[in-house]
Design a protein around this motif. Structure first.
Motif, PDB file in Angstrom:
ATOM      1  N   GLU A  50       0.819  -1.206   0.000  1.00  0.00           N
ATOM      2  CA  GLU A  50       0.000   0.000   0.000  1.00  0.00           C
ATOM      3  C   GLU A  50       0.857   1.262   0.000  1.00  0.00           C
ATOM      4  O   GLU A  50       1.889   1.325   0.656  1.00  0.00           O
ATOM      5  CB  GLU A  50      -0.929   0.017   1.223  1.00  0.00           C
ATOM      6  N   GLN A 253       1.749   5.595  10.718  1.00  0.00           N
ATOM      7  CA  GLN A 253       2.589   4.398  10.662  1.00  0.00           C
ATOM      8  C   GLN A 253       4.038   4.818  10.439  1.00  0.00           C
ATOM      9  O   GLN A 253       4.348   5.548   9.495  1.00  0.00           O
ATOM     10  CB  GLN A 253       2.137   3.489   9.516  1.00  0.00           C
ATOM     11  N   TYR A 307      -1.838   5.394   6.088  1.00  0.00           N
ATOM     12  CA  TYR A 307      -2.223   4.318   5.173  1.00  0.00           C
ATOM     13  C   TYR A 307      -3.659   3.914   5.488  1.00  0.00           C
ATOM     14  O   TYR A 307      -3.935   3.414   6.577  1.00  0.00           O
ATOM     15  CB  TYR A 307      -1.300   3.113   5.354  1.00  0.00           C
ATOM     16  N   GLN A 310      -4.054  -0.124   5.850  1.00  0.00           N
ATOM     17  CA  GLN A 310      -3.300  -0.611   7.010  1.00  0.00           C
ATOM     18  C   GLN A 310      -3.857  -0.064   8.309  1.00  0.00           C
ATOM     19  O   GLN A 310      -3.840  -0.740   9.337  1.00  0.00           O
ATOM     20  CB  GLN A 310      -1.823  -0.231   6.849  1.00  0.00           C
ATOM     21  N   SER A 311      -4.397   1.163   8.275  1.00  0.00           N
ATOM     22  CA  SER A 311      -4.906   1.751   9.511  1.00  0.00           C
ATOM     23  C   SER A 311      -6.149   1.034  10.023  1.00  0.00           C
ATOM     24  O   SER A 311      -6.570   1.256  11.160  1.00  0.00           O
ATOM     25  CB  SER A 311      -5.239   3.241   9.305  1.00  0.00           C
ATOM     26  N   CYS A 313      -6.163  -2.110  10.499  1.00  0.00           N
ATOM     27  CA  CYS A 313      -5.674  -3.242  11.298  1.00  0.00           C
ATOM     28  C   CYS A 313      -5.722  -2.896  12.780  1.00  0.00           C
ATOM     29  O   CYS A 313      -5.135  -1.899  13.206  1.00  0.00           O
ATOM     30  CB  CYS A 313      -4.237  -3.588  10.921  1.00  0.00           C
ATOM     31  N   ALA A 323       4.103  -4.883   9.309  1.00  0.00           N
ATOM     32  CA  ALA A 323       4.432  -4.001   8.190  1.00  0.00           C
ATOM     33  C   ALA A 323       5.940  -3.897   8.032  1.00  0.00           C
ATOM     34  O   ALA A 323       6.686  -3.924   9.014  1.00  0.00           O
ATOM     35  CB  ALA A 323       3.838  -2.613   8.420  1.00  0.00           C
ATOM     36  N   LEU A 332       4.332   0.281   1.820  1.00  0.00           N
ATOM     37  CA  LEU A 332       4.170  -0.592   2.979  1.00  0.00           C
ATOM     38  C   LEU A 332       3.798  -1.992   2.516  1.00  0.00           C
ATOM     39  O   LEU A 332       2.816  -2.173   1.786  1.00  0.00           O
ATOM     40  CB  LEU A 332       3.086  -0.027   3.901  1.00  0.00           C
ATOM     41  N   LEU A 334       2.480  -5.479   3.926  1.00  0.00           N
ATOM     42  CA  LEU A 334       1.916  -6.163   5.086  1.00  0.00           C
ATOM     43  C   LEU A 334       2.125  -7.660   4.886  1.00  0.00           C
ATOM     44  O   LEU A 334       1.600  -8.249   3.936  1.00  0.00           O
ATOM     45  CB  LEU A 334       0.432  -5.853   5.266  1.00  0.00           C
TER      46      LEU A 334
END
Length: 414
Positions: A50, A253, A307, A310-311, A313, A323, A332, A334
């Protein structure tokens, strides 16, 4: 609420779509949303890659001469230049220099302010997305420029190690100001959690407490002077500014890039005769010892990014994903730390390795202050009978905080 990242890549994210591997689901009012597997994922597999909506190098990191692309945070020093600076040995020569992937001949500067990019593509992407608003032209080094005043104030209240940057907030504003479809970008940013407190648990973000009120007031005033825009007036009132602070504090992140680290990984992959392998490993071991003596733990170009996928998660003290940034830029990756079944929630850890080994009480203290929740993962539930006492390390921190209360309060962490 998830993103059209295809199977492996995201330019920007649209919260109405999902990938073929994962989807974002609403869990409950307390946890909010979470990321779940749509198929079986094997240990070691890259779940997705990402790109952030915005990212920024930490201001102290930049001041300490860690050179990174202003757009993608790619390290701009060659591995040899990086090693020479970190070890304070200007005569150092690295073996196998051809393994370094940094290409200085491709680097370009903004013609107005001279900030550096790793390529013409990154320079153009920055200009198209936000840099026209933030470019200071010939005033890049002028301490009286409003943006420089904002940067200096941030550094004065947030000493290393940094975990966020006021420039993430500045870039959010700049992106919206430059965008043709301002509502689209505002909608994207609205999908990040921006609570300043968790009323259910009576937790307030530690950057927003009473003792930081004066410093927040100063930053708010400078932020408004540097970047105010009528379309974003709600971000410039004090409560809106506090929400932006909470947004970058709870969603940012960390990003780390290093041309030296990439060179070391490339060296590790070389097939060499035993004697040459031993010599190369010995050289690298000694290099890191020299760097540790001169520089300590601050090895990388560091920053943070927002992100959207990802945020989503959630945290676990025993995560099944993590990450990483193997491309030496802000992309990024994952990756799965264990096998993940269809329908299983994908969790990362908001704590570093050392913090995860601390007591349940210690972990909860960090998570409460920084992320506004009380963890109820399986590890925490299994340790519910542990006494709620601070570790010796935390007692030492508490003593330091007590002494610090006698001096001017400083924000040192997000």
């Amino acid at each position: 609420m998830a993103a059209p990242v295809g199977d492996m890549f995201s330019l920007c994210v649209d919260p109405s779509k999902v990938t073929s591997s994962v989807e974002v689901r609403f869990i409950d009012n307390l946890k909010g949303k979470g990321l779940f597997a749509k198929r079986s994922i094997k240990k070691g597999e890259t779940i997705f890659i990402e790109r952030p909506l915005v990212s920024a190098q930490f201001l102290w990191n930049s001041l300490y001469k860690y050179k990174a692309c202003e757009y993608c945070l790619r390290a701009l020093e060659t591995a040899e230049e990086n090693a020479r600076r970190l070890s304070s040995n200007p005569a150092l020569s690295l073996p196998h220099p051809e393994l370094c992937r940094v290409r200085p001949e491709l680097h370009q500067a903004c013609p107005q302010c001279q900030v550096m990019y790793c390529s013409s593509e990154c320079r153009q992407a920055a200009a198209d997305q936000y840099h026209r608003v933030l470019c200071m032209g010939p005033s890049e080094e002028d301490p009286d420029h409003p943006i420089n005043k904002l940067k200096d104030a941030w550094r004065s209240v947030h000493y290393p190690p940094e975990t966020s940057s006021i420039m993430l907030m500045a870039k959010m504003v700049a992106v919206v100001k430059q965008a043709k479809d301002k509502a689209h970008w505002q909608n994207l940013f609205s999908h990040f959690c921006s609570r300043t407190a968790n009323e259910e648990e009576e937790i307030a973000h530690k950057l927003l407490g009473e003792k930081f009120r004066g410093q927040l007031g100063l930053l708010h005033s400078l932020f408004k002077a540097a970047l105010y825009d009528d379309h974003l007036s709600r971000w410039f009132v004090l409560e809106g500014f506090r929400s932006l602070f909470a947004l970058v504090g709870t969603n940012g992140q960390g990003i780390g890039t290093s041309s030296l680290s990439q060179w070391v990984h490339a060296c590790d992959a070389l097939e060499l005769p035993d004697q040459q392998r031993e010599q190369l490993d010995s050289f690298i071991d000694q290099l890191y010892k020299d760097i540790d003596k001169e520089t300590g733990e601050f090895l990388n170009c560091e920053g943070s990014g927002l992100y959207l996928l990802q945020s989503s998660c959630n945290h676990s003290c025993i995560p099944n994903a993590e990450a990483s940034f193997p491309d030496n830029n802000f992309l990024l990756h994952l990756n799965a730390l264990s096998d993940i079944s269809p329908g299983q929630e994908i969790c990362i850890s908001y704590l570093d390795f050392c913090q995860r080994d601390r007591s349940r009480h210690s972990r909860h203290k960090i998570l409460r202050e920084n992320y506004l929740f009380v963890c109820s993962c399986s590890k925490c539930m299994s340790q519910m009978d542990e006494p709620d006492i601070t570790s010796e390390e935390e007692e030492g921190e508490a003593e330091g905080e007590t002494e610090g209360d006698e001096m001017e309060d400083e924000m040192t962490d997000v």
